[in-house]
Design a protein around this motif. Structure first.
Motif, mmCIF file in Angstrom:
data_model
loop_
_atom_site.group_PDB
_atom_site.id
_atom_site.type_symbol
_atom_site.label_atom_id
_atom_site.label_comp_id
_atom_site.label_asym_id
_atom_site.label_seq_id
_atom_site.Cartn_x
_atom_site.Cartn_y
_atom_site.Cartn_z
ATOM 1 N N ARG A 1 2.699 -23.658 4.646
ATOM 2 C CA ARG A 1 3.705 -22.619 4.445
ATOM 3 C C ARG A 1 3.665 -21.650 5.627
ATOM 4 N NH1 ARG A 1 3.096 -17.841 1.625
ATOM 5 N NH2 ARG A 1 1.068 -18.572 0.912
ATOM 6 N N LEU B 1 3.857 -18.254 7.720
ATOM 7 C CA LEU B 1 3.650 -16.828 7.550
ATOM 8 C C LEU B 1 4.073 -16.140 8.843
ATOM 9 C CD1 LEU B 1 0.072 -16.971 5.961
ATOM 10 C CD2 LEU B 1 2.243 -16.801 4.736
ATOM 11 N N ASP B 2 3.997 -14.837 8.862
ATOM 12 C CA ASP B 2 4.292 -14.107 10.087
ATOM 13 C C ASP B 2 3.154 -14.315 11.076
ATOM 14 O OD1 ASP B 2 6.655 -13.167 9.032
ATOM 15 O OD2 ASP B 2 5.791 -11.299 8.299
ATOM 16 N N GLN C 1 -5.807 -20.677 7.373
ATOM 17 C CA GLN C 1 -4.670 -20.328 8.213
ATOM 18 C C GLN C 1 -4.953 -20.731 9.650
ATOM 19 O OE1 GLN C 1 -3.407 -16.256 7.944
ATOM 20 N NE2 GLN C 1 -3.304 -16.256 5.701
ATOM 21 N N SER D 1 5.978 -18.043 14.391
ATOM 22 C CA SER D 1 6.342 -18.297 13.000
ATOM 23 C C SER D 1 6.671 -16.999 12.271
ATOM 24 C CB SER D 1 5.188 -19.020 12.297
ATOM 25 O OG SER D 1 5.373 -19.043 10.901
ATOM 26 N N THR D 2 7.602 -17.092 11.326
ATOM 27 C CA THR D 2 7.879 -15.988 10.404
ATOM 28 C C THR D 2 7.945 -16.540 8.993
ATOM 29 O OG1 THR D 2 10.304 -16.192 10.515
ATOM 30 C CG2 THR D 2 9.239 -14.786 12.163
ATOM 31 N N GLU D 3 7.752 -15.668 8.032
ATOM 32 C CA GLU D 3 7.679 -16.096 6.633
ATOM 33 C C GLU D 3 9.001 -16.647 6.129
ATOM 34 O OE1 GLU D 3 5.969 -14.253 2.411
ATOM 35 O OE2 GLU D 3 5.901 -13.096 4.273
ATOM 36 N N GLU D 4 10.127 -16.237 6.751
ATOM 37 C CA GLU D 4 11.448 -16.662 6.272
ATOM 38 C C GLU D 4 11.852 -18.035 6.798
ATOM 39 O OE1 GLU D 4 10.913 -13.719 7.784
ATOM 40 O OE2 GLU D 4 10.769 -12.537 5.932
#
Length: 520
Positions: free
Chosen positions: A201, A203-204, A240, A246-249
């Motif tokens: 997944r 993340l920022d 992690q 990367s960004t969470e969106e």
């Protein structure tokens, strides 16, 4: 005129090549190993090392790692391991060294048989799928400027762009302790590590990774006349890894595969061999998408000069659907006549997808879960045996509006494998198959490529009246009317009070020509 463009980067599949490699090799049993009496279990794993492309020619390098568990003459259990090198050339038309290559592989068939007590024959069919993705760039005009007054019309585009694309590895290390009721480790005979339920997944600035390793170890107990022991472990992991862009969106499309595993006995705090130092290396093919609305200029004109526009055809990708579903399997496995189960030792599995069909409802997936069950037999002369089973499955993954022009990527993985004894000659295999797919659709559109201002045809302009009465026609907009009569939308509003955002057929307008001659 100066144009400011927003660069949009997208992936475009340039080639997809499927090639098969056939292996037929003989291998001798090392001198330090006892003679073979009977093969109990076999497995083969591909460990890729390099995929290279140059001038439309590709090379797949790696090895086929094979393992054989066998009953030794005179009693006892032993293993035979080795590697077979792979160096397979492939033809990649239209592909160059700047493209991103993704390698997928499957051991379609593996057959290891005894030639005699000191030699085995290894036959295998390996299928390699190489996908070449090229990075495509399109430019959307977002701003325009000139010395002359400009009128611009804008349009909103929903764009899915590739934000992050890279290949990374993730290492899982764990020290596993043997159960207290089992003897110390002697010789490690057999080891298996399977990846189950991997999930990533964004993340920022990082990528969250989690999953589970199913670990099986068979060993000779430390001491004389100690029986063969085995132990199973479930090893959850999470962590992690840095991913600055990367960004969470972002929308993930991440393929995770186990490419290497190792296991070695290790002393515990008391100096006894009761630990298994286990390591697994996961390879992640990371693609992160970002969907955004981009406002771009689609038309330009000037009341002072003629705007000459150059349009071009462009194709943008959009994510049609990203879906995850599960198929549950349950089937009874019958042993060969005359054999009896005393205990289930271990079960391993591999998902094989045979066919993917595109329908109006989505993706029709057909395949089988190939399961190998290792069990303790009631036959004292052959205490360990194995049986293979194929659990067929059909599954419809919903993806409405998909068609043959769409591109998709499918990932499959087994989870929750459980083998239960139903009787002395029968077992039940239960498992789940996780299926994940991302479907991208291609949208072709005409966009503004370039624009320049040139002087008007003065004769044409002079012949046009300075003031015109005009009745709005069906399909007209204020923009079309202003461009046709060399005025501006704002000028039309100033001259015609009460005009709304849209004009209706039949409305009457007063139009005043606004060319450089008039302003002069």
């Amino acid at each position: 005129m100066e144009l400011e463009k927003r660069k949009i980067y997208m992936n475009r599949q340039k080639a997809r090549i499927v090639t098969q490699v056939t292996i037929d090799e003989d291998r001798n049993v090392p001198d330090v190993k006892p003679d073979m009496e009977r093969i109990i279990l076999q497995k083969g794993e591909v460990e890729p090392e390099e995929v290279r492309c140059s001038e439309e020619k590709g090379t797949v390098r790696g090895k086929l790692k094979y393992d054989v568990l066998y009953a030794a003459e005179g009693g006892g259990v032993q293993s035979l391991s080795g590697n077979l090198p792979l160096n397979e050339p492939v033809r990649l038309e239209g592909v160059d060294d700047k493209d991103s290559l993704t390698l997928d592989w499957t051991v379609e068939d593996l057959d290891i048989e005894m030639i005699h007590s000191r030699k085995v024959r290894i036959r295998a069919v390996l299928t390699f799928t190489i996908t070449a993705d090229g990075l495509v760039q399109e430019g959307l005009v977002t701003a325009a400027s000139a010395n002359e007054p400009l009128e611009t019309r804008e349009e909103n585009y929903q764009i899915t762009r590739i934000a992050v694309q890279k290949r990374e590895t993730y290492r899982v290390s764990e020290e596993l302790e043997i159960s207290g009721n089992k003897p110390n480790l002697g010789e490690l005979i057999w080891r298996e590590v399977e990846l189950r339920g991997a999930d990533c997944r964004p993340l920022d600035g990082a990528l969250a990774v989690r999953g589970e390793l199913a670990v099986f170890a068979m060993y000779q107990g430390d001491g004389e006349h100690m029986p063969v022991q085995w132990e199973e472990f479930s090893v959850p992991f999470s962590g992690q890894m840095d991913l600055p862009d990367s960004t969470e969106e972002m929308i993930p499309d991440i393929d995770v595969r186990l490419i290497h595993s190792d296991m070695e006995p290790k002393e515990d705090a008391d100096g006894e061999l009761r630990m298994l130092d286990t390591e697994a290396i996961l390879e992640m093919q990371i693609r992160l998408y970002e969907t955004e609305n981009v406002t771009a200029i689609c038309d330009i004109y000037s009341p002072a000069k003629e705007a000459v526009l150059t349009e071009k055809e462009a194709a943008f990708e959009k994510i049609l659907v990203r879906n995850s579903s599960r198929a549950k399997l349950s089937e009874r496995v019958k042993l060969p006549e005359g054999e009896r189960i005393l205990q289930i030792c271990h079960g391993s599995s591999q998902v094989m997808v045979d066919r993917i069909g595109v329908t109006e409802e989505g993706l029709e997936i057909e395949g089988a879960l190939h399961v190998t069950v290792l069990y303790a037999s009631a036959d004292d002369t052959a205490p360990l045996r194995s049986v293979d089973a194929a659990l067929p499955f059909q599954h419809l993954m919903e993806a409405r509006n998909i068609d043959a022009s769409c591109t998709y990527r499918l990932k499959s993985m087994a989870e929750n494998l459980n083998v239960l004894m139903l009787g002395a000659d029968e077992a039940e295999v239960r498992a789940g198959i996780v299926l994940e797919a991302i479907v991208l659709t291609r949208e072709d559109m005409t966009i503004l490529g370039d624009a320049e201002l040139v002087p008007y045809d003065e004769e044409k302009i002079r012949k046009m009246p300075g003031i015109v009465g005009y009745r709005v026609q069906p399909g007209d907009t204020l923009w079309k009317i202003a461009k046709k009569f060399y005025t501006t939308v704002e000028g039309i509003r100033e001259t015609n009070e009460g005009i709304g955002e849209e004009v209706k057929p039949g409305e009457r307008l007063i139009l005043i020509k606004q060319t450089d001659e008039i302003t002069a």
